[in-house]
Design a protein around this motif. Sequence first.
Motif, mmCIF file in Angstrom:
data_model
loop_
_atom_site.group_PDB
_atom_site.id
_atom_site.type_symbol
_atom_site.label_atom_id
_atom_site.label_comp_id
_atom_site.label_asym_id
_atom_site.label_seq_id
_atom_site.Cartn_x
_atom_site.Cartn_y
_atom_site.Cartn_z
ATOM 1 N N PRO A 126 46.984 55.494 65.655
ATOM 2 C CA PRO A 126 46.139 55.460 66.857
ATOM 3 C C PRO A 126 46.441 56.630 67.793
ATOM 4 N N GLU A 127 45.457 56.949 68.583
ATOM 5 C CA GLU A 127 45.618 58.019 69.567
ATOM 6 C C GLU A 127 46.670 57.599 70.599
ATOM 7 N N ILE A 128 47.536 58.551 70.946
ATOM 8 C CA ILE A 128 48.549 58.297 71.962
ATOM 9 C C ILE A 128 47.982 58.738 73.311
ATOM 10 N N LEU A 129 47.937 57.803 74.220
ATOM 11 C CA LEU A 129 47.389 58.069 75.550
ATOM 12 C C LEU A 129 48.461 58.596 76.485
ATOM 13 N N SER A 130 48.028 59.295 77.516
ATOM 14 C CA SER A 130 48.963 59.686 78.566
ATOM 15 C C SER A 130 49.372 58.427 79.329
ATOM 16 N N GLU A 177 49.520 50.119 74.364
ATOM 17 C CA GLU A 177 49.357 51.560 74.544
ATOM 18 C C GLU A 177 50.631 52.191 75.089
#
Length: 100
Positions: free
Chosen positions: A2-6, A15
């Motif tokens: 999955p995309e890693i969020l700030s 997240e």
Amino acid sequence: MPEILSPEDCSTMAEVRAGVDALDERIVTMLGTRMRYMDAAARIKATRDAVRDEARKAQVIDNAAAVAERVGVPTALIRELYDRLVEGSIAYEFDKFDAR
């Protein structure tokens, strides 16, 4: 993967945890590179007495604390972490020096 969020964009603990896990992998990988510099130091230093350098230890900790202050991380925490990191690095370097 999955995309890693700030951190600012995280809205769930999943997240946050994914971001922390991804950073931990990068940190440990970078620590591995740091330890290879200790391998090089053990190879380059002429005498065992040169392994422990208290002035350099203080400089490394001060440098890390200055970065911490600049980026808004608690400097006391960074000083404590870096004291342990440098002591561990010195012990590792002694082992490598003695194995030569």
